[in-house]
Design an enzyme around this catalytic site. Sequence first.
Site, PDB file in Angstrom:
ATOM      1  N   TYR A 194     -26.037  66.196 -41.373  1.00 28.50           N
ATOM      2  CA  TYR A 194     -25.692  64.815 -41.008  1.00 28.50           C
ATOM      3  C   TYR A 194     -26.424  63.739 -41.817  1.00 28.50           C
ATOM      4  O   TYR A 194     -25.809  62.761 -42.248  1.00 28.50           O
ATOM      5  CB  TYR A 194     -25.858  64.602 -39.483  1.00 28.50           C
ATOM      6  CG  TYR A 194     -24.653  65.148 -38.752  1.00 28.50           C
ATOM      7  CD1 TYR A 194     -23.567  64.337 -38.467  1.00 28.50           C
ATOM      8  CD2 TYR A 194     -24.572  66.492 -38.408  1.00 28.50           C
ATOM      9  CE1 TYR A 194     -22.433  64.841 -37.841  1.00 28.50           C
ATOM     10  CE2 TYR A 194     -23.453  67.011 -37.791  1.00 28.50           C
ATOM     11  CZ  TYR A 194     -22.378  66.186 -37.505  1.00 28.50           C
ATOM     12  OH  TYR A 194     -21.261  66.685 -36.903  1.00 28.50           O
ATOM     13  N   GLU A 227     -21.725  69.498 -30.626  1.00 28.77           N
ATOM     14  CA  GLU A 227     -21.611  70.753 -31.416  1.00 28.77           C
ATOM     15  C   GLU A 227     -22.647  71.792 -30.975  1.00 28.77           C
ATOM     16  O   GLU A 227     -22.371  72.987 -30.990  1.00 28.77           O
ATOM     17  CB  GLU A 227     -21.727  70.423 -32.914  1.00 28.77           C
ATOM     18  CG  GLU A 227     -20.443  69.757 -33.416  1.00 28.77           C
ATOM     19  CD  GLU A 227     -20.593  68.943 -34.701  1.00 28.77           C
ATOM     20  OE1 GLU A 227     -21.558  69.177 -35.449  1.00 28.77           O
ATOM     21  OE2 GLU A 227     -19.744  68.064 -34.934  1.00 28.77           O
TER      22      GLU A 227
HETATM   23  C1  HEM Z   1     -13.635  67.045 -40.817  1.00 27.42           C
HETATM   24  C2  HEM Z   1     -15.567  63.027 -38.974  1.00 27.42           C
HETATM   25  C3  HEM Z   1     -19.963  64.541 -40.280  1.00 27.42           C
HETATM   26  C4  HEM Z   1     -17.909  68.042 -42.840  1.00 27.42           C
HETATM   27  C5  HEM Z   1     -13.794  65.831 -40.199  1.00 27.42           C
HETATM   28  C6  HEM Z   1     -12.708  65.051 -39.662  1.00 27.42           C
HETATM   29  C7  HEM Z   1     -13.242  63.935 -39.167  1.00 27.42           C
HETATM   30  C8  HEM Z   1     -14.667  63.986 -39.371  1.00 27.42           C
HETATM   31  C9  HEM Z   1     -12.489  62.808 -38.468  1.00 27.42           C
HETATM   32  C10 HEM Z   1     -11.228  65.453 -39.670  1.00 27.42           C
HETATM   33  C11 HEM Z   1     -11.001  66.284 -38.448  1.00 27.42           C
HETATM   34  C12 HEM Z   1      -9.646  66.916 -38.377  1.00 27.42           C
HETATM   35  O1  HEM Z   1      -9.191  67.449 -39.364  1.00 27.42           O
HETATM   36  O2  HEM Z   1      -9.053  66.885 -37.299  1.00 27.42           O
HETATM   37  C13 HEM Z   1     -16.934  63.105 -39.153  1.00 27.42           C
HETATM   38  C14 HEM Z   1     -17.874  62.111 -38.698  1.00 27.42           C
HETATM   39  C15 HEM Z   1     -19.121  62.531 -39.068  1.00 27.42           C
HETATM   40  C16 HEM Z   1     -18.948  63.796 -39.758  1.00 27.42           C
HETATM   41  C17 HEM Z   1     -17.509  60.847 -37.958  1.00 27.42           C
HETATM   42  C18 HEM Z   1     -20.465  61.882 -38.872  1.00 27.42           C
HETATM   43  C19 HEM Z   1     -20.797  61.216 -37.819  1.00 27.42           C
HETATM   44  C20 HEM Z   1     -19.795  65.623 -41.093  1.00 27.42           C
HETATM   45  C21 HEM Z   1     -20.855  66.326 -41.781  1.00 27.42           C
HETATM   46  C22 HEM Z   1     -20.279  67.295 -42.532  1.00 27.42           C
HETATM   47  C23 HEM Z   1     -18.843  67.211 -42.286  1.00 27.42           C
HETATM   48  C24 HEM Z   1     -22.336  66.011 -41.641  1.00 27.42           C
HETATM   49  C25 HEM Z   1     -20.925  68.290 -43.465  1.00 27.42           C
HETATM   50  C26 HEM Z   1     -21.633  67.950 -44.497  1.00 27.42           C
HETATM   51  C27 HEM Z   1     -16.583  68.062 -42.501  1.00 27.42           C
HETATM   52  C28 HEM Z   1     -15.640  69.023 -43.052  1.00 27.42           C
HETATM   53  C29 HEM Z   1     -14.411  68.743 -42.451  1.00 27.42           C
HETATM   54  C30 HEM Z   1     -14.626  67.628 -41.561  1.00 27.42           C
HETATM   55  C31 HEM Z   1     -15.972  70.099 -44.080  1.00 27.42           C
HETATM   56  C32 HEM Z   1     -13.109  69.460 -42.692  1.00 27.42           C
HETATM   57  C33 HEM Z   1     -12.672  69.049 -44.008  1.00 27.42           C
HETATM   58  C34 HEM Z   1     -11.720  69.952 -44.618  1.00 27.42           C
HETATM   59  O3  HEM Z   1     -11.817  71.157 -44.374  1.00 27.42           O
HETATM   60  O4  HEM Z   1     -10.915  69.412 -45.318  1.00 27.42           O
HETATM   61  N1  HEM Z   1     -14.980  65.161 -40.003  1.00 27.42           N
HETATM   62  N2  HEM Z   1     -17.610  64.110 -39.789  1.00 27.42           N
HETATM   63  N3  HEM Z   1     -18.595  66.200 -41.424  1.00 27.42           N
HETATM   64  N4  HEM Z   1     -15.953  67.257 -41.603  1.00 27.42           N
HETATM   65 FE1  HEM Z   1     -16.794  65.770 -40.612  1.00 27.42          FE
END
Ligand code: HEM
Length: 378
Positions: free
Chosen positions: A95, A137
């Site tokens: 994060y 989580e």
């Molecule tokens: C997917 C928000 C932090 C990695 C997502 C999605 C959202 C989101 C809205 C799309 C969900 C969906 O497909 O339904 C956030 C928010 C964060 C956060 C608001 C912080 C407060 C993180 C962190 C990481 C991360 C720290 C890792 C470094 C990912 C990955 C995906 C994802 C890998 C899927 C992307 C993919 O496979 O294309 N996140 N996220 N996120 N997030 Fe986060």
Amino acid sequence: MITETKKDIIKATIPVLEEHGTTITSVFYGRMFEAHPELLNIFNQTNQKIGDQPKALAMTVLAAAKHIDDLDAIVPHVVGIAHKHRALEILPEHYPIVGKYLLEGIKEVLGDQATPEIIDAWGEYYNQIAQVFIDVEKDMYKEAAWNGFKPFMVKKKEVMTPEIVRFTVDAEDVDKTFTAGQYITVKVHPSGYPYDALRHYSICSNSTEDGITFAVKREMAGGEKGVVSNYLHDGIEEGDVLHLSAPAGDFKVEEDHDKLFFIAGGVGATPVMAMAEDAIEKGKDVKFVYSAINKDFQPFKDQFASLEENGADITVKYSEPDGYLNRSDFGELDGREVYICGSMRFMDTMIEELAALDIDDSRIHFEPFGPKMSLQTV
Ligand code: HEM
């Protein structure tokens, strides 16, 4: 707690940041991957190219900021995203990395107006929202059927149509309990591809006697072959090993919904078939309308036949030559709760058709393929 002055700073800067969301996301992702190339093993590079996922993450942070006075209100909306994070093994230590580069994106957009006070306020707010995710989580990691990516043997590979293959995978001593509607996440490293690649696939049958069953559509995004789906189609055979993380996802039939109407298109049938099988086992009343291109491109004929034998009312419509599914195919919906899965376009069209029949939004539940951007509409 974040002070009122800082909250005011955040609220005042949201509009300009939203307006320049694309700049934020490109600065954020560009710099983050440059400094942390290891994260390229987690992020879906196809979605990166299309731009949906970067937008989803950054826009969610901005959208949630509107609820800064009551961050608890975002918890229900965080759950779906947190399921994906848990399935991808996103950990608390990730994060601050995202926070650092998101803040750089914000600085870039605000330019000369990016005072230390503004940056400080956004930094503190980001930490708060990150903590909401980390807490949700943490419980999910505790409840997961297993930790990390576990090796599963491919027991069956069945070609359903020219585009869709169904895999059944199994492992010894594994808890295969899941909630119908959930997905598993596969981690592969295709030869010639520089990173690990992770993809979510819905579990498509409620029966786990022979293993966990999921289906993969061969993807062609913008004329480019999907790295993972093509690898699974062409490179994985019965007897090979695939690494899976535990079932995740919050798309499910609510317990008190007894009269159900499922609508699915193409490979969108996958979660819905498991949900329909589960519902039939529980004695619920199931009606299911399914759209396939034509007979040759109609997958899962065996599962649909079995659903019908067990009392489900099934309609299959071929878009070639009979046209797209529409309200005239739905029949009587008296009091049924509607569950839809398919592409964004498919779901939008179905929701419009249902609206034309005066079906209240509260009765419509759906799961799109691809990033949901779940908080944008909070
Ligand atoms: C997917 C928000 C932090 C990695 C997502 C999605 C959202 C989101 C809205 C799309 C969900 C969906 O497909 O339904 C956030 C928010 C964060 C956060 C608001 C912080 C407060 C993180 C962190 C990481 C991360 C720290 C890792 C470094 C990912 C990955 C995906 C994802 C890998 C899927 C992307 C993919 O496979 O294309 N996140 N996220 N996120 N997030 Fe986060």
